[in-house]
Design a protein around this motif. Structure first.
Motif, PDB file in Angstrom:
ATOM      1  N   MET A  10      35.680  33.657  39.974  1.00  0.00           N
ATOM      2  CA  MET A  10      36.492  33.640  41.206  1.00  0.00           C
ATOM      3  C   MET A  10      37.977  33.849  40.905  1.00  0.00           C
ATOM      4  O   MET A  10      38.797  33.771  41.793  1.00  0.00           O
ATOM      5  CB  MET A  10      36.321  32.301  41.948  1.00  0.00           C
ATOM      6  CG  MET A  10      34.931  32.086  42.497  1.00  0.00           C
ATOM      7  SD  MET A  10      34.493  33.300  43.752  1.00  0.00           S
ATOM      8  CE  MET A  10      35.301  32.601  45.199  1.00  0.00           C
ATOM      9  N   LEU A  11      38.288  34.134  39.651  1.00  0.00           N
ATOM     10  CA  LEU A  11      39.684  34.325  39.291  1.00  0.00           C
ATOM     11  C   LEU A  11      40.310  35.390  40.186  1.00  0.00           C
ATOM     12  O   LEU A  11      41.413  35.241  40.689  1.00  0.00           O
ATOM     13  CB  LEU A  11      39.779  34.745  37.826  1.00  0.00           C
ATOM     14  CG  LEU A  11      41.190  35.135  37.373  1.00  0.00           C
ATOM     15  CD1 LEU A  11      42.060  33.899  37.265  1.00  0.00           C
ATOM     16  CD2 LEU A  11      41.155  35.895  36.068  1.00  0.00           C
ATOM     17  N   SER A  12      39.528  36.424  40.411  1.00  0.00           N
ATOM     18  CA  SER A  12      40.075  37.555  41.139  1.00  0.00           C
ATOM     19  C   SER A  12      40.575  37.161  42.518  1.00  0.00           C
ATOM     20  O   SER A  12      41.702  37.450  42.877  1.00  0.00           O
ATOM     21  CB  SER A  12      39.007  38.620  41.268  1.00  0.00           C
ATOM     22  OG  SER A  12      37.880  38.056  41.900  1.00  0.00           O
ATOM     23  N   SER A  13      39.733  36.447  43.274  1.00  0.00           N
ATOM     24  CA  SER A  13      40.171  36.159  44.633  1.00  0.00           C
ATOM     25  C   SER A  13      41.290  35.129  44.642  1.00  0.00           C
ATOM     26  O   SER A  13      42.169  35.157  45.495  1.00  0.00           O
ATOM     27  CB  SER A  13      39.001  35.706  45.502  1.00  0.00           C
ATOM     28  OG  SER A  13      38.200  34.805  44.807  1.00  0.00           O
ATOM     29  N   ALA A  14      41.279  34.244  43.651  1.00  0.00           N
ATOM     30  CA  ALA A  14      42.364  33.281  43.563  1.00  0.00           C
ATOM     31  C   ALA A  14      43.684  34.028  43.396  1.00  0.00           C
ATOM     32  O   ALA A  14      44.685  33.722  44.031  1.00  0.00           O
ATOM     33  CB  ALA A  14      42.140  32.345  42.382  1.00  0.00           C
ATOM     34  N   LEU A  15      43.644  35.048  42.582  1.00  0.00           N
ATOM     35  CA  LEU A  15      44.842  35.853  42.362  1.00  0.00           C
ATOM     36  C   LEU A  15      45.298  36.531  43.652  1.00  0.00           C
ATOM     37  O   LEU A  15      46.464  36.550  43.986  1.00  0.00           O
ATOM     38  CB  LEU A  15      44.524  36.953  41.342  1.00  0.00           C
ATOM     39  CG  LEU A  15      44.885  36.676  39.885  1.00  0.00           C
ATOM     40  CD1 LEU A  15      44.421  37.835  39.033  1.00  0.00           C
ATOM     41  CD2 LEU A  15      46.380  36.466  39.740  1.00  0.00           C
ATOM     42  N   LEU A  16      44.313  37.056  44.361  1.00  0.00           N
ATOM     43  CA  LEU A  16      44.665  37.827  45.551  1.00  0.00           C
ATOM     44  C   LEU A  16      45.220  36.959  46.667  1.00  0.00           C
ATOM     45  O   LEU A  16      46.146  37.344  47.350  1.00  0.00           O
ATOM     46  CB  LEU A  16      43.455  38.623  46.053  1.00  0.00           C
ATOM     47  CG  LEU A  16      43.113  39.833  45.194  1.00  0.00           C
ATOM     48  CD1 LEU A  16      41.840  40.473  45.690  1.00  0.00           C
ATOM     49  CD2 LEU A  16      44.244  40.843  45.197  1.00  0.00           C
TER      50      LEU A  16
ATOM     51  N   GLU B 103      29.371  48.753  41.459  1.00  0.00           N
ATOM     52  CA  GLU B 103      28.245  47.836  41.229  1.00  0.00           C
ATOM     53  C   GLU B 103      27.166  48.026  42.290  1.00  0.00           C
ATOM     54  O   GLU B 103      26.046  47.540  42.141  1.00  0.00           O
ATOM     55  CB  GLU B 103      28.735  46.379  41.283  1.00  0.00           C
ATOM     56  CG  GLU B 103      29.705  45.977  40.178  1.00  0.00           C
ATOM     57  CD  GLU B 103      31.176  46.312  40.495  1.00  0.00           C
ATOM     58  OE1 GLU B 103      31.433  47.031  41.480  1.00  0.00           O
ATOM     59  OE2 GLU B 103      32.059  45.878  39.745  1.00  0.00           O
ATOM     60  N   LEU B 104      27.502  48.694  43.399  1.00  0.00           N
ATOM     61  CA  LEU B 104      26.595  48.881  44.538  1.00  0.00           C
ATOM     62  C   LEU B 104      26.143  47.534  45.107  1.00  0.00           C
ATOM     63  O   LEU B 104      24.980  47.334  45.439  1.00  0.00           O
ATOM     64  CB  LEU B 104      25.388  49.754  44.159  1.00  0.00           C
ATOM     65  CG  LEU B 104      25.717  51.133  43.577  1.00  0.00           C
ATOM     66  CD1 LEU B 104      24.437  51.912  43.278  1.00  0.00           C
ATOM     67  CD2 LEU B 104      26.600  51.950  44.523  1.00  0.00           C
TER      68      LEU B 104
ATOM     69  N   GLU C 274      33.657  40.271  47.040  1.00  0.00           N
ATOM     70  CA  GLU C 274      34.856  39.855  46.288  1.00  0.00           C
ATOM     71  C   GLU C 274      34.483  39.449  44.863  1.00  0.00           C
ATOM     72  O   GLU C 274      35.288  39.542  43.957  1.00  0.00           O
ATOM     73  CB  GLU C 274      35.646  38.750  47.011  1.00  0.00           C
ATOM     74  CG  GLU C 274      34.932  37.434  47.127  1.00  0.00           C
ATOM     75  CD  GLU C 274      35.843  36.319  47.671  1.00  0.00           C
ATOM     76  OE1 GLU C 274      37.024  36.274  47.325  1.00  0.00           O
ATOM     77  OE2 GLU C 274      35.338  35.479  48.439  1.00  0.00           O
ATOM     78  N   VAL C 275      33.239  39.019  44.676  1.00  0.00           N
ATOM     79  CA  VAL C 275      32.766  38.705  43.329  1.00  0.00           C
ATOM     80  C   VAL C 275      31.914  39.860  42.791  1.00  0.00           C
ATOM     81  O   VAL C 275      32.170  40.406  41.724  1.00  0.00           O
ATOM     82  CB  VAL C 275      31.916  37.406  43.337  1.00  0.00           C
ATOM     83  CG1 VAL C 275      31.374  37.133  41.938  1.00  0.00           C
ATOM     84  CG2 VAL C 275      32.745  36.233  43.842  1.00  0.00           C
ATOM     85  N   ASN C 276      30.940  40.251  43.594  1.00  0.00           N
ATOM     86  CA  ASN C 276      29.940  41.189  43.093  1.00  0.00           C
ATOM     87  C   ASN C 276      30.443  42.618  42.915  1.00  0.00           C
ATOM     88  O   ASN C 276      29.857  43.388  42.160  1.00  0.00           O
ATOM     89  CB  ASN C 276      28.719  41.174  44.016  1.00  0.00           C
ATOM     90  CG  ASN C 276      28.003  39.835  43.944  1.00  0.00           C
ATOM     91  OD1 ASN C 276      28.019  39.170  42.910  1.00  0.00           O
ATOM     92  ND2 ASN C 276      27.398  39.412  45.046  1.00  0.00           N
ATOM     93  N   ALA C 277      31.528  42.955  43.629  1.00  0.00           N
ATOM     94  CA  ALA C 277      32.072  44.304  43.443  1.00  0.00           C
ATOM     95  C   ALA C 277      33.242  44.274  42.464  1.00  0.00           C
ATOM     96  O   ALA C 277      33.988  45.241  42.353  1.00  0.00           O
ATOM     97  CB  ALA C 277      32.499  44.878  44.786  1.00  0.00           C
ATOM     98  N   SER C 278      33.434  43.148  41.791  1.00  0.00           N
ATOM     99  CA  SER C 278      34.551  43.038  40.837  1.00  0.00           C
ATOM    100  C   SER C 278      34.034  42.713  39.447  1.00  0.00           C
ATOM    101  O   SER C 278      34.771  42.220  38.600  1.00  0.00           O
ATOM    102  CB  SER C 278      35.526  41.946  41.301  1.00  0.00           C
ATOM    103  OG  SER C 278      35.880  42.132  42.646  1.00  0.00           O
TER     104      SER C 278
ATOM    105  N   GLY D 134      44.521  49.816  39.938  1.00  0.00           N
ATOM    106  CA  GLY D 134      43.463  48.804  40.001  1.00  0.00           C
ATOM    107  C   GLY D 134      44.019  47.509  40.569  1.00  0.00           C
ATOM    108  O   GLY D 134      44.934  46.928  39.984  1.00  0.00           O
ATOM    109  N   LYS D 135      43.464  47.064  41.675  1.00  0.00           N
ATOM    110  CA  LYS D 135      43.990  45.873  42.354  1.00  0.00           C
ATOM    111  C   LYS D 135      44.034  44.665  41.420  1.00  0.00           C
ATOM    112  O   LYS D 135      44.847  43.776  41.569  1.00  0.00           O
ATOM    113  CB  LYS D 135      43.120  45.524  43.571  1.00  0.00           C
ATOM    114  CG  LYS D 135      43.050  46.604  44.631  1.00  0.00           C
ATOM    115  CD  LYS D 135      42.349  46.130  45.888  1.00  0.00           C
ATOM    116  CE  LYS D 135      40.838  46.018  45.758  1.00  0.00           C
ATOM    117  NZ  LYS D 135      40.137  47.307  45.940  1.00  0.00           N
TER     118      LYS D 135
END
Ligand code: K7E
Ligand code: CUA
Length: 657
Positions: free
Chosen positions: A1-7, A238-239, A245-249, A337-338
């Motif tokens: 979940m690092l990614s969404s925390a960042l966003l 990843e389709l 937010e998790v599965n496509a990252s 890359g976001k």
């Protein structure tokens, strides 16, 4: 979940310096004295407002809001009978959309000032706005698409407006009632090539490319050496079909899709595509009849890229790329890359060499993947957090927005060195430099479109206006000049020099060229005609009266059409039309134009109508009355202007038979 925390952390990451150190020098740079014109027209997407707004730059003055995909009661857009067909789609009339990107028409890679194209992200459509009238002239629905986000991006000579689907979905010509879990099998992505007729600008879906079920995000045309190519950023390689937010990252790299569109066009022209059934609306507004027509198309040509292996190639691009930007020379392609901690810059000549040498790293769903290193010009190291979009100046520099670290960073396209950075307030999405995505940037101003404005303006309740920030990029260091609030949620914007179009602006529509079937070209021709339960009112407007202004003989339940023609032939003299209690918006009718107001006659009584636009000293007097009688009444149709003006005679009134 690092990614969404960042966003989500975006607004927490506030730049230190308060950003108010602009000074008098900045004030002088944005000051446009009263009576003087701005240097640039700045067209700004409305996001969830569905409209396009026009600002002057550098003043930041709002010049106009152009109704496009959303109804606009202010201008009667979507409320007059003439404009209703513009919002027609295969789903019926859709009164709203989410407008993200704009593309000014180009000739030889340079802005030519004819049209600006706008996308609808929700119900997939592309609009063409005429820059002589600042009106939406055409709206075309895009089939086999859901979430028309990667759109509209334009080729160098406006041959095509290109659109890519955000959501992959089952194709319209295949069964749609499938388990969502069958995503990998049944969901597909498409890219559409919308042709633009050279003279009229009329759009048509020429052909579509059928692709694996990724999400296409943004795109840009090649130019110069990369002419004939188009580049798209893609995420969700990843389709995934849930918790994106998790599965496509998950993957370290997604892709930039390089499309040889000249090749694709060759195949299409050679009849290699497959015609598929489809249903999509095509709406065109005519300045001659002042009326829109909507046609439903029922076929589209599809080329499955699996059958044409030399059309598309994948280039690995770190971490969910968003922006996909091509520099003015056409040699460099920037992927943002976001979630990436660097900005990769790809080289078109290296991509070509890799394709020729087959320097591939396997394939993605059958599409050759070029080796990352083989396509790479280099990486901008430690540029900031959350890169989104890049545009270019005329001196070989790139400017990238960073959503998470709230800044714009200037770097050199060739040596990839960072030159300067400036905080923005806060969390910018797109930025826009006049001509900044063309062969000819006008490298003077940069406008950052900020998503969050906490503490920048006087509080206005829970929702704060989004903000544009004007930055001077004429020198080595960027300089903040001004903030101004914007309308809706601006995503992208494009600008052009005012000189290019200001003298081409239409001032009036010529009355003698008005081909509306219900036009009234002079007051003597005014009339009211009953056809069964339909009543047509042929009315005129001129300062400061309607003709007729007394109408009787209307019966409850009648379908009344007020066809009002503005007889003025003078610039900036619209007249409005509104009726008490009407479940409609006003009409705002331009000089020489005819518009129709539909009214189902309500219960018997007297209904005043009036002009809504303060057109003269006697504007308040520009009004009239409609009498509605009971269904079975025998009050005859009567209409007049200035009849029985003698107050005493008038007191008697026209006797009711
Ligand atoms: Cu908002 Cu171009 Cu839809 Cu980025 S997009 S910010
Ligand atoms: Cu016409 Cu006010």
């Amino acid at each position: 979940m690092l990614s969404s925390a960042l966003l989500i952390g975006a607004s927490g990451c506030k730049p230190k310096n308060a950003g108010d150190a602009t000074g008098s020098d900045a004030a002088a740079k944005v000051y446009v004295p009263p009576g003087k014109y701005d240097e640039f027209y700045n067209f700004v997407s409305g996001g969830f407002s569905g409209q396009v707004s026009v600002y002057g730059v550098p003043s930041g003055r709002l010049l106009r809001v152009i109704p496009v995909f959303s109804v606009d009661p202010e201008k009667g857009w979507g409320y007059s009978e003439e404009t209703k067909p513009m919002l027609n789609t295969s789903h019926g009339s859709v009164p709203w959309d989410d407008q993200h990107h704009l593309a000014l028409s180009q000739t030889d890679g340079v802005i030519d000032g004819r049209w600006i194209f706008a996308n609808a992200n929700n119900t997939p459509r592309v609009a063409r706005i005429d820059l002589t009238t600042f009106r939406t002239a055409e709206i075309l629905e895009i089939p086999n698409t859901a979430g028309n986000h990667s759109s509209p991006f334009i080729t160098e000579n406006s041959e095509y407006v290109i659109t890519g689907t955000r959501f992959s979905v089952p194709m319209d010509y295949e069964p749609g009632d499938v388990p969502i879990e069958s995503y990998k099998k049944n969901f597909k992505g498409t890219i559409s090539f919308v042709s633009v007729a050279p003279e009229s600008g009329e759009m048509n879906v020429a052909f579509q490319l059928l692709l694996p079920g990724m999400n296409f995000d943004l795109s840009h045309t090649g130019k110069g050496p990369s002419s004939g190519w188009f580049f798209f950023s893609c995420y969700n390689s990843e389709l995934a079909h849930t918790l994106l937010e998790v599965n496509a990252s998950k993957r370290d790299k997604d892709y930039i899709l390089a499309v040889n569109w000249k090749k694709a066009e060759e195949y299409f022209k050679a009849g290699k595509g497959t015609k598929r059934p489809a249903k999509y609306a095509h709406n065109i507004y005519s300045d001659e009849t002042h009326t829109a027509t909507s046609t439903m198309n029922n076929e589209v040509t599809v080329l499955d890229v699996k059958d044409f292996p030399d059309i598309v190639y994948m280039i690995p691009c770190p971490k969910s790329p968003h922006g996909c930007d091509v520099d003015p020379t056409g040699e460099y392609i920037v992927g943002s890359g976001k979630l990436a901690a660097l900005i990769p810059v790809f080289s078109f000549s290296k991509i070509q060499k890799a394709i020729a040498d087959k320097t591939f790293d396997g394939d993605y769903e059958g599409i050759p993947v070029i080796k990352y290193e083989a396509a790479l010009h280099g990486e901008v190291a430690k540029p900031g957090l959350g890169p989104l979009h890049t545009e270019f100046d005329d001196k070989g520099n790139a400017y990238t927005t960073f959503f998470i670290s709230s800044e714009v960073v200037k770097w050199n396209v060739k040596n990839l060195n960072i030159i300067d950075r400036i905080p923005t307030y806060y969390s910018p999405g797109h930025l826009s430099i006049p001509g900044g995505d063309t062969k000819k940037p006008y490298g003077k101003y940069l406008i950052a479109y900020n998503k969050i404005t906490k503490d920048r303006y006087l509080p206005t309740g829970p929702e704060l206006s989004q903000s544009a920030q004007l930055i001077d990029i004429s020198g080595e260091k960027m300089k903040l000049l001004a903030d101004y609030p914007s309308i809706g949620e601006p995503h992208y914007a494009q600008s052009l020099p005012a000189e290019l179009i200001k003298d081409k602006s239409v001032k009036i529509f010529k009355l003698d060229e008005n081909k509306h079937p219900y036009v009234t070209k002079g007051e003597k021709e005014s009339k009211v005609v009953r056809e069964g339960n339909k009543v047509h009112v042929y009315a005129t407007m001129i300062r400061s009266h309607f003709n007729p202004d007394n109408i009787e003989g209307i019966k409850e339940g009648d379908e009344v059409y007020f066809h009002v023609t503005n007889l003025e032939q003078d610039w900036d003299v619209p007249h409005g039309f509104a009726i008490k209690g009407a479940i409609n918006a006003e009409l705002l009718v331009m000089p020489g134009e005819t518009s129709t107001f539909k009214w189902i006659a309500p219960k018997p009584g007297i209904y005043p109508f009036y002009c809504t636009d303060f057109c003269s000293a006697l504007h308040q007097e520009m009004s009239g009355y409609i009498r509605v009688s009971a269904k079975g009444s025998n009050v005859p149709i009567a209409f007049s202007l200035g009849k029985n003006s003698d107050p005493e005679a008038a007191a008697e009134g026209t006797p009711t038979p």
